[in-house]
Design an enzyme around this catalytic site. Structure first.
Site, PDB file in Angstrom:
ATOM      1  N   ASP A  41      -5.667  -2.909  -3.013  1.00 55.33           N
ATOM      2  CA  ASP A  41      -4.667  -2.745  -1.961  1.00 55.33           C
ATOM      3  C   ASP A  41      -3.997  -4.061  -1.573  1.00 55.33           C
ATOM      4  O   ASP A  41      -4.665  -5.057  -1.278  1.00 55.33           O
ATOM      5  CB  ASP A  41      -5.347  -2.142  -0.734  1.00 55.33           C
ATOM      6  CG  ASP A  41      -4.359  -1.569   0.261  1.00 55.33           C
ATOM      7  OD1 ASP A  41      -3.337  -2.233   0.519  1.00 55.33           O
ATOM      8  OD2 ASP A  41      -4.607  -0.472   0.785  1.00 55.33           O
ATOM      9  N   SER A  59       0.836  -1.193   0.000  1.00 51.05           N
ATOM     10  CA  SER A  59       0.000   0.000   0.000  1.00 51.05           C
ATOM     11  C   SER A  59       0.875   1.249   0.000  1.00 51.05           C
ATOM     12  O   SER A  59       1.719   1.417  -0.869  1.00 51.05           O
ATOM     13  CB  SER A  59      -0.953  -0.045   1.197  1.00 51.05           C
ATOM     14  OG  SER A  59      -1.960   0.937   1.073  1.00 51.05           O
TER      15      SER A  59
END
Length: 299
Positions: A251, A100
């Protein structure tokens, strides 16, 4: 200001003190890490020639990436005092992994310039968060009630942010850099919603499989596409025979918010000293891996 402090309950103050102590401890650890890393290398970039494998792991956490960026900037400044102003974080780690927001930091630390040196310093990474985070995560209203209402309906109708600014600034920062060009090996986990499985991007895989040699900007946008916050990121790559490979990414935290386990697997897989994968052999190999791991996603 005094009125606000008086209104804070004891638990809130304790949490702030606890987090301040954690930051102080982290800074202390980075000083020790800088001494250990320098002891293993007379010159930057030579750690890979030693018996130890050095790994930097950066987890997700959105704007909390500023914490990791600040500590890395401090660490790099200490290394520069020892090895000179051109020393960079990537010189001291054989592998940098990030999920991320950590994936974006990983790419910034490892993307090369025209001289095949790291394009950005850790201080650049820290300043990126200070300047761009408010634009990536804009506040819709100063009234908490209105924000809660907007968040509720946003979760129903679509992502909270359109992600256009994040995508544009990521492409500007990383240009056309690809995974196989990084100045040190990197690992960035993502999750493919079409295949319903984790998709791990790494420098080693990019050098071995043409179709996994994606642009760093696409990988970073994908690993940062947190569900309910940003839309999934779609892109395609070509194989050596011209066949197309499509990625539908969200993500990487869905698969591995802290990518330390991925670095262990990749380090073991690429170790020239392992002839079998028995528990005893793997444990011996793990002794030779030095980790510096940041975990900022938890409250």
């Amino acid at each position: 200001m005094d009125l606000k402090i008086e209104q804070m309950d004891a638990n809130t103050i304790s949490r702030y003190i606890f987090k301040a102590n954690l930051v102080t401890l982290s800074l202390f650890i980075t000083v020790l890490a800088s001494q250990q890393l320098t002891a293993n290398s007379a010159d930057p970039g030579l750690l890979s020639k030693n018996s130890y494998v050095t790994v930097l792991s950066l987890d997700g956490g959105g704007v909390r990436g500023i914490i990791s960026g600040t500590i890395l900037s401090f660490l790099e400044s200490k290394l520069q005092e020892i090895d000179g102003p051109d020393a960079r974080i990537a010189d001291y780690f054989d592998v940098i992994a990030g999920t991320s927001t950590g994936g974006l930091m990983t790419a910034m630390l490892a993307v090369p310039d025209e001289n095949n040196r790291p394009m950005y310093s850790a201080e650049d990474v820290k300043q990126f968060y200070f300047y761009h985070a408010p634009k990536i995560f804009p506040q819709m209203s100063r009234l908490r009630f209105l924000n809660k209402v907007a968040n509720f309906f946003g979760a129903v109708v679509g992502p909270k942010y359109d992600g256009k600014y994040l995508q544009s600034i990521t492409r500007v920062l990383l240009r056309n850099g690809t995974l196989n060009q990084t100045v040190t090996d990197i690992i960035i986990p993502t999750f493919d919603i079409r295949r319903l499985q984790p998709m791990i991007f790494s420098t080693d895989d990019a050098k071995e499989f043409v179709w996994k040699n994606a642009r760093l900007s696409d990988v970073c946008i994908g690993t940062s596409a947190a569900p309910t916050y940003f839309s999934p990121h779609y892109f395609v790559t070509k194989d050596a025979d011209g066949s197309m490979h499509r990625f539908d990414l969200i993500d990487g935290g869905v698969a591995a918010n802290n990518p330390v386990s991925e670095t262990i697997f990749c380090s073991l897989r690429n170790s020239a000293t392992i002839v079998d994968y028995s528990i005893q052999t793997c444990l011996k190999a793990l002794i030779n891996i030095i980790y510096l791991c940041f975990e900022t996603a938890n409250n």
